[in-house]
Design an enzyme around this catalytic site. Structure first.
Site, short mmCIF file in Angstrom:
data_model
loop_
_atom_site.label_atom_id
_atom_site.label_comp_id
_atom_site.label_asym_id
_atom_site.label_seq_id
_atom_site.Cartn_x
_atom_site.Cartn_y
_atom_site.Cartn_z
N TYR A 110 22.68 -16.59 -36.49
CA TYR A 110 23.16 -17.18 -37.74
C TYR A 110 24.67 -16.99 -37.85
O TYR A 110 25.38 -17.87 -38.34
CB TYR A 110 22.44 -16.55 -38.93
CG TYR A 110 20.98 -16.93 -39.00
CD1 TYR A 110 20.59 -18.14 -39.54
CD2 TYR A 110 20.00 -16.08 -38.49
CE1 TYR A 110 19.25 -18.50 -39.58
CE2 TYR A 110 18.67 -16.43 -38.53
CZ TYR A 110 18.29 -17.65 -39.07
OH TYR A 110 16.98 -18.00 -39.10
N ASN A 133 16.18 -27.33 -43.48
CA ASN A 133 16.30 -28.45 -42.55
C ASN A 133 15.03 -29.30 -42.59
O ASN A 133 13.94 -28.81 -42.32
CB ASN A 133 16.51 -27.88 -41.14
CG ASN A 133 16.39 -28.92 -40.05
OD1 ASN A 133 16.60 -30.10 -40.27
ND2 ASN A 133 16.03 -28.46 -38.87
N CYS A 141 16.62 -26.15 -35.62
CA CYS A 141 16.73 -24.87 -36.31
C CYS A 141 15.96 -23.77 -35.59
O CYS A 141 16.25 -22.59 -35.77
CB CYS A 141 16.30 -25.00 -37.77
SG CYS A 141 14.67 -25.71 -38.00
N HIS A 142 15.00 -24.15 -34.76
CA HIS A 142 14.24 -23.15 -33.99
C HIS A 142 15.12 -22.44 -32.97
O HIS A 142 14.75 -21.37 -32.49
CB HIS A 142 13.03 -23.80 -33.30
CG HIS A 142 13.38 -24.83 -32.28
ND1 HIS A 142 13.67 -26.14 -32.62
CD2 HIS A 142 13.51 -24.76 -30.92
CE1 HIS A 142 13.95 -26.82 -31.52
NE2 HIS A 142 13.87 -26.00 -30.48
N GLU A 168 11.66 -24.87 -23.96
CA GLU A 168 13.05 -25.21 -23.64
C GLU A 168 13.68 -24.22 -22.66
O GLU A 168 14.82 -24.41 -22.24
CB GLU A 168 13.88 -25.27 -24.93
CG GLU A 168 13.43 -26.39 -25.85
CD GLU A 168 14.21 -26.44 -27.16
OE1 GLU A 168 15.04 -25.53 -27.42
OE2 GLU A 168 13.98 -27.39 -27.93
#
Length: 177
Positions: A110, A133, A141-142, A168
């Site tokens: 963050y 979001n 946002c993940h 990912e």
């Protein structure tokens, strides 16, 4: 005279983590993505950020469907090409724009996200914007985790966040494992 509700369209797509809800506008821009298990949250965010909207079920544009299918099949950058349009405040939009610059396979804290928007003291506000979001996965946002590398909250649930980051190839500290 009150502004008439904005017409938006809803389609449902299969994902490896359950049925997804795709919201798009008449121009084919993606306006929201969430899972059916979080549909109430999605509607709340749409109202907060866009005012009154009407949702009509309709098939999503082929480009949206194809991009999600390719992403879930392993083409991690497929969703980067999608056009998105959101409501929200100028601050929220700046956070969401910065989120889209985080490459698949990477994670940011963050703090780093706050620094990226030029407001390093706004870590908590960035966290709130991240949580508001409306376009999960595409506005990733993940990919935001704790400064210590641990998983933090996710509107779709930590199991989905864990799956997405693993899909990912991102590194993170999973204290639940």
């Amino acid at each position: 005279m009150p502004k008439p509700p904005e017409p938006l369209f809803l389609d449902r797509i299969d994902t490896p983590m359950g049925e997804g809800l795709v919201i798009f506008d008449g121009e084919g821009a993606l306006r929201a993505f969430d899972w059916t298990s979080h549909e109430a949250r999605m509607h709340k965010l749409l109202r907060r950020q866009n005012g009154s909207v009407t949702l009509t079920e309709a098939p999503a544009p082929e480009g949206i469907v194809t991009a999600f299918a390719a992403y879930f099949a392993g083409e991690r950058q497929a969703i980067d090409r999608l056009t998105c349009r959101t409501g929200g405040t100028a601050f929220q939009k700046s956070v969401w724009a910065a989120l889209r610059t985080i490459p698949a396979g990477e994670t940011w804290s963050y703090k780093r996200l706050a620094e990226a928007i030029g407001n390093p003291a706004a870590v908590r506000a960035v966290g709130l914007a991240n949580g508001a979001n409306p376009i999960g996965i595409v506005v990733p946002c993940h990919r935001v985790i704790g400064s210590d590398g641990s998983l933090t909250g996710y509107g779709g649930g930590l199991d989905r966040k864990r799956w997405l980051l693993g899909h990912e190839g991102a590194a993170f500290r999973d204290i639940a494992a």
